[in-house]
Scaffold this motif. Structure first.
Motif, mmCIF file in Angstrom:
data_model
loop_
_atom_site.group_PDB
_atom_site.id
_atom_site.type_symbol
_atom_site.label_atom_id
_atom_site.label_comp_id
_atom_site.label_asym_id
_atom_site.label_seq_id
_atom_site.Cartn_x
_atom_site.Cartn_y
_atom_site.Cartn_z
ATOM 1 N N SER A 1 0.841 -1.206 0.000
ATOM 2 C CA SER A 1 0.000 0.000 0.000
ATOM 3 C C SER A 1 0.872 1.249 0.000
ATOM 4 O O SER A 1 0.620 2.198 -0.744
ATOM 5 C CB SER A 1 -0.879 0.050 1.252
ATOM 6 N N GLU A 2 1.894 1.230 0.839
ATOM 7 C CA GLU A 2 2.760 2.404 0.955
ATOM 8 C C GLU A 2 3.559 2.621 -0.325
ATOM 9 O O GLU A 2 3.652 3.752 -0.823
ATOM 10 C CB GLU A 2 3.679 2.257 2.174
ATOM 11 N N GLU A 3 4.087 1.538 -0.874
ATOM 12 C CA GLU A 3 4.851 1.616 -2.132
ATOM 13 C C GLU A 3 3.996 2.190 -3.262
ATOM 14 O O GLU A 3 4.418 3.093 -3.986
ATOM 15 C CB GLU A 3 5.236 0.200 -2.558
ATOM 16 N N LEU A 4 2.796 1.628 -3.409
ATOM 17 C CA LEU A 4 1.893 2.078 -4.478
ATOM 18 C C LEU A 4 1.533 3.546 -4.310
ATOM 19 O O LEU A 4 1.491 4.308 -5.276
ATOM 20 C CB LEU A 4 0.600 1.256 -4.465
ATOM 21 N N THR A 5 1.229 3.939 -3.080
ATOM 22 C CA THR A 5 0.824 5.318 -2.827
ATOM 23 C C THR A 5 1.979 6.280 -3.122
ATOM 24 O O THR A 5 1.776 7.306 -3.777
ATOM 25 C CB THR A 5 0.338 5.486 -1.376
ATOM 26 N N GLN A 6 3.188 5.907 -2.680
ATOM 27 C CA GLN A 6 4.348 6.784 -2.939
ATOM 28 C C GLN A 6 4.590 6.953 -4.423
ATOM 29 O O GLN A 6 4.858 8.059 -4.885
ATOM 30 C CB GLN A 6 5.604 6.193 -2.302
#
Ligand code: ADE
Length: 232
Positions: free
Chosen positions: A212-217
């Motif tokens: 989730s964090e990777e995609l959002t960044q």
């Protein structure tokens, strides 16, 4: 008391359209929400039933007349309990938090603009809140009203079968959702990530949070920045 939507439009036949199907359609049948359409043209006063006129100051296109729109609002949505939303690319961008707020209220009055716009005076005089669904221009507010209603209705109590699936999804936590997989385990040479088959709920939760964090960044640096400011 069901959540009450009133849509003012020149094209009432566009409703309920897609909202008559699937989740929203079932909820409509179950009277969890109601939908009333008002044809703005029915409130025209001259013999040609005109709803628009040329812009003061000149220029292209036509402007929705203030007297006709005000008459349509006063006849069908004269009360002030429900917010009056004018669908417009000039509006404040619609967010999941505004959608959730609307879902908690008694309903909404949605006004669909056409032509080049709506006379500014009726926006002021009838306290219309301009709402945009994104930075692109539609030929009218109707698809935007359908989008807004879809987003609200799925949040109404007893609409979503699995309430939990609403919690982890994109935006609720300010992040994009992690990737999903289902059987078959191997498809076209692509395997389901091993961790998801491990049965280790701690590792799975950690993997999902990281994705989730990777995609959002990478895809939504704007969301990522906003999230960091609220957690730092
Ligand atoms: N009407 C035309 N374009 C629109 C948009 N992007 N959002 C809401 N209403 C609109």
């Amino acid at each position: 008391m069901s959540w009450a939507a009133t849509v003012l439009t020149l094209y009432p036949e566009m409703f309920p359209g897609p909202l008559g199907h699937s989740l929203a359609g079932r909820a409509l049948e179950e009277e969890i929400w109601s939908l009333e359409t008002v044809n703005i043209r029915d409130h025209a006063t001259d013999k040609h039933a005109s709803v628009d006129d040329t812009p003061a100051g000149g220029g292209a296109g036509m402007v929705l007349k203030p007297d006709v729109l005000a008459a349509a609002i006063d006849a069908s949505a004269g009360e002030t309990e429900r917010p009056r939303l004018l669908m417009s690319p000039r509006g404040a961008p619609l967010t999941q938090s505004r959608v959730a707020q609307l879902a908690e209220g008694p309903g909404a009055v949605l006004i669909c603009g056409r032509f080049e716009g709506v006379d500014e005076r009726v926006i002021e005089a009838r306290n219309l809140e301009e709402v945009s669904i994104g930075d692109y221009v539609l030929s009218g507010g109707e698809p935007a009203a359908l989008v807004l209603l879809d987003a609200v209705v799925r949040l109404l109590p007893d609409v979503m079968g699995n309430a939990l699936s609403g919690e982890a999804e994109s935006f609720s936590g300010g992040l994009l959702e992690y990737p999903h997989y289902t059987r078959p385990r191997s498809w076209e040479g692509r395997d389901i990530p091993e961790v998801l088959l491990s049965g280790d709920h701690g590792r799975i939760a950690k993997w999902r949070a990281e994705r989730s964090e990777e995609l959002t960044q990478s895809r939504r640096p704007d969301l990522w920045a906003a999230r960091r400011h609220t957690t730092d």
